[in-house]
Design a protein around this motif. Structure first.
Motif, PDB file in Angstrom:
ATOM      1  N   LEU A   1      -0.650   1.845   3.040  1.00  0.00           N
ATOM      2  CA  LEU A   1      -0.362   0.590   3.726  1.00  0.00           C
ATOM      3  C   LEU A   1       1.138   0.340   3.580  1.00  0.00           C
ATOM      4  O   LEU A   1       1.653   0.327   2.460  1.00  0.00           O
TER       5      LEU A   1
ATOM      6  N   GLN B   1      -1.298  -0.040   8.426  1.00  0.00           N
ATOM      7  CA  GLN B   1      -1.853   1.164   7.804  1.00  0.00           C
ATOM      8  C   GLN B   1      -1.363   2.423   8.515  1.00  0.00           C
ATOM      9  O   GLN B   1      -1.411   2.515   9.738  1.00  0.00           O
TER      10      GLN B   1
ATOM     11  N   THR C   1      -2.076   6.521   8.402  1.00  0.00           N
ATOM     12  CA  THR C   1      -2.948   7.575   7.917  1.00  0.00           C
ATOM     13  C   THR C   1      -2.502   8.891   8.525  1.00  0.00           C
ATOM     14  O   THR C   1      -2.422   9.024   9.749  1.00  0.00           O
TER      15      THR C   1
END
Length: 111
Positions: A91, A106, A108
């Motif tokens: 995050l 976020q 990823t």
């Protein structure tokens, strides 16, 4: 009320790029602005800093890959992230003057 709104996160493959933005309701040129990140189960870590004068600093683990900058027209601070690695998954939060925080976006990195 001061507001910081991060955006630009998402899912990207290793080696890919993302551009994070932090839109502010206060003057971005009046503060030291930092991007932090926090991965699950890990401590929050400082990623990049830009001073009021525009001096930038980076954590060793992102040097050469990430760039912090300011857009005065949009009153926004950006974090350009290139050559992303799985360990960049976290995050990401922007911080103004040590005390003002956004809600985070976020990131990823996964194949």
């Amino acid at each position: 009320q001061v507001q910081l709104v991060e955006s630009g996160g998402g899912l990207v493959q290793p080696g890919g790029s993302l551009r994070l933005s932090c839109a502010a309701s206060i003057n971005i040129f009046s503060y030291v602005i930092r991007w932090y990140r926090q991965a699950p189960g890990k401590q929050r870590e400082l990623v990049a800093t830009i001073t009021a004068r525009g001096t930038t600093n980076y954590a060793d683990f992102v040097k050469g890959r990430f760039t912090i900058s300011r857009d005065g027209a949009k009153n926004t601070v950006t974090l350009q992230m290139n050559n992303l690695k799985s360990e960049d998954t976290a995050l990401y939060l922007c911080n103004f003057g040590a005390a003002i925080w956004g809600q985070g976006t976020q990131v990823t990195v996964s194949s």
